[in-house]
Design an enzyme around this catalytic site. Sequence first.
Site, PDB file in Angstrom:
ATOM      1  N   ASN A   6       0.872  -1.175   0.000  1.00  0.00           N
ATOM      2  CA  ASN A   6       0.000   0.000   0.000  1.00  0.00           C
ATOM      3  C   ASN A   6       0.908   1.222   0.000  1.00  0.00           C
ATOM      4  O   ASN A   6       1.462   1.598   1.038  1.00  0.00           O
ATOM      5  CB  ASN A   6      -0.910  -0.014   1.229  1.00  0.00           C
ATOM      6  CG  ASN A   6      -1.887   1.161   1.247  1.00  0.00           C
ATOM      7  OD1 ASN A   6      -1.855   2.034   0.385  1.00  0.00           O
ATOM      8  ND2 ASN A   6      -2.746   1.192   2.241  1.00  0.00           N
ATOM      9  N   ARG A  79      -2.855  -2.133  -3.418  1.00  0.00           N
ATOM     10  CA  ARG A  79      -4.081  -1.361  -3.241  1.00  0.00           C
ATOM     11  C   ARG A  79      -4.019  -0.160  -4.170  1.00  0.00           C
ATOM     12  O   ARG A  79      -3.071   0.619  -4.145  1.00  0.00           O
ATOM     13  CB  ARG A  79      -4.205  -0.874  -1.801  1.00  0.00           C
ATOM     14  CG  ARG A  79      -5.361   0.107  -1.550  1.00  0.00           C
ATOM     15  CD  ARG A  79      -5.370   0.504  -0.086  1.00  0.00           C
ATOM     16  NE  ARG A  79      -6.446   1.419   0.254  1.00  0.00           N
ATOM     17  CZ  ARG A  79      -6.305   2.730   0.402  1.00  0.00           C
ATOM     18  NH1 ARG A  79      -5.115   3.294   0.227  1.00  0.00           N
ATOM     19  NH2 ARG A  79      -7.331   3.479   0.733  1.00  0.00           N
ATOM     20  N   HIS A 167     -13.765   2.716   0.235  1.00  0.00           N
ATOM     21  CA  HIS A 167     -13.684   1.688   1.284  1.00  0.00           C
ATOM     22  C   HIS A 167     -14.162   0.327   0.780  1.00  0.00           C
ATOM     23  O   HIS A 167     -14.517  -0.551   1.564  1.00  0.00           O
ATOM     24  CB  HIS A 167     -14.511   2.080   2.523  1.00  0.00           C
ATOM     25  CG  HIS A 167     -13.933   3.217   3.303  1.00  0.00           C
ATOM     26  ND1 HIS A 167     -14.715   4.104   4.017  1.00  0.00           N
ATOM     27  CD2 HIS A 167     -12.644   3.618   3.479  1.00  0.00           C
ATOM     28  CE1 HIS A 167     -13.942   5.006   4.601  1.00  0.00           C
ATOM     29  NE2 HIS A 167     -12.680   4.735   4.292  1.00  0.00           N
ATOM     30  N   ARG A 223     -12.948  15.409   7.690  1.00  0.00           N
ATOM     31  CA  ARG A 223     -13.759  15.760   6.523  1.00  0.00           C
ATOM     32  C   ARG A 223     -15.162  16.144   6.953  1.00  0.00           C
ATOM     33  O   ARG A 223     -15.717  15.576   7.891  1.00  0.00           O
ATOM     34  CB  ARG A 223     -13.834  14.578   5.543  1.00  0.00           C
ATOM     35  CG  ARG A 223     -12.506  14.158   4.961  1.00  0.00           C
ATOM     36  CD  ARG A 223     -12.695  13.027   3.965  1.00  0.00           C
ATOM     37  NE  ARG A 223     -11.420  12.430   3.577  1.00  0.00           N
ATOM     38  CZ  ARG A 223     -11.180  11.124   3.542  1.00  0.00           C
ATOM     39  NH1 ARG A 223     -12.144  10.270   3.855  1.00  0.00           N
ATOM     40  NH2 ARG A 223     -10.000  10.667   3.186  1.00  0.00           N
ATOM     41  N   GLU A 338      -8.063  -4.732   5.013  1.00  0.00           N
ATOM     42  CA  GLU A 338      -8.010  -4.514   3.570  1.00  0.00           C
ATOM     43  C   GLU A 338      -6.872  -5.306   2.940  1.00  0.00           C
ATOM     44  O   GLU A 338      -6.990  -5.784   1.807  1.00  0.00           O
ATOM     45  CB  GLU A 338      -7.856  -3.023   3.270  1.00  0.00           C
ATOM     46  CG  GLU A 338      -9.072  -2.183   3.637  1.00  0.00           C
ATOM     47  CD  GLU A 338      -8.952  -0.749   3.172  1.00  0.00           C
ATOM     48  OE1 GLU A 338      -7.824  -0.317   2.872  1.00  0.00           O
ATOM     49  OE2 GLU A 338      -9.989  -0.058   3.119  1.00  0.00           O
TER      50      GLU A 338
END
Length: 354
Positions: A6, A79, A167, A223, A338
């Site tokens: 990643n 990823r 996601h 956010r 993940e």
Amino acid sequence: MILVLNAGSSSLKVEVFDLQLTSVLSGSVTNIGTSGTLSVGGRKQEIETASHAHALSAMLAALNENGVGLEKLSAAAHRVVHGGTLLTEPAQVTPQVISAIENVTPLAPLHNSHNLAGILALQEAAPELPQYCSFGTAFHATNPDVAVRYAIPQTQHDAGIRRYGFHGLSYANMVAEFGEALPSRLLALHLGNGASLCAIKDGKSIATSMGYSPLSGLTMGTRSGDIDGAAVLRMSKALGEDETDRMLNKNSGLKALAGDNNMKTLLERDDEDAAFAVEHFCYWAARHAGSAIVAMGGVDAVAFTGGIGENAAPVREKIVEHLSCFGSFDVHVIAADEEKAIARDALSLIEAGQ
């Protein structure tokens, strides 16, 4: 073994899995481009890296010292945050796939270019090693047109302005972890500094809270979540485009409401701002959850994952309390992984001979 990578803007994270998808070893390089830290198997050392290629070279050497040399790797898997409308399945890295990733980089300029840097660096270091990639948007490719289309002119839709959702690797891992026990109508919530939810019906995503970018949807750590476009235009005129972008993505959410984006800290505080920030987070998660439940025609179970979803019981309880109007349903907590989802994708392609 399968090496999962990643690559971020200034970091490289790796995890090694055996072919039974058991984690064998993990590591990271921080602050690529300056002084950082190389960590492998719990051991750390200071390191200076000039590029992703340099960081990867150091990481491969460290993995080799820990008994995972290149000769023990069956494949590497990456990823990639954004796959656009074409890269909707895991894929073996080919020149065509690299070109497709480059073409959608404008949709995720802060992520895809760095993900691609990891792919290219490993190609140079180990050109014979098969590489695969999994896309964070791919799980939501099953959303119907009515769920992804903004009510805007066709020219803008054709230019790529539509809901993509993110996601996806986390949600795919959740589905895999349930296995045959997967509920038919699953409301899945990935709650962390970035937060989203997904309506999963019969194992497929049919609606999700994030849209064109990871900015929209739930209240998050830094956010804003959903905000009226007219308000964004007004702020952009007053502050400028770059400062507005920075404010909405880096200085909003829990941080704006209570001065801190750490949910653990907020839950420990006893002031009004912290209490309001937690309530805001839970309220808007439940508001968006109601929309997802409508998309599924009901709900059989709710599952939480992510740092907040797994560890903040008061947050889970408050959201479930908000959703009690929908009747009874099972509640699950699933560990986010993940990297395992990426390794699983690569193994499936290897077994299929791709």
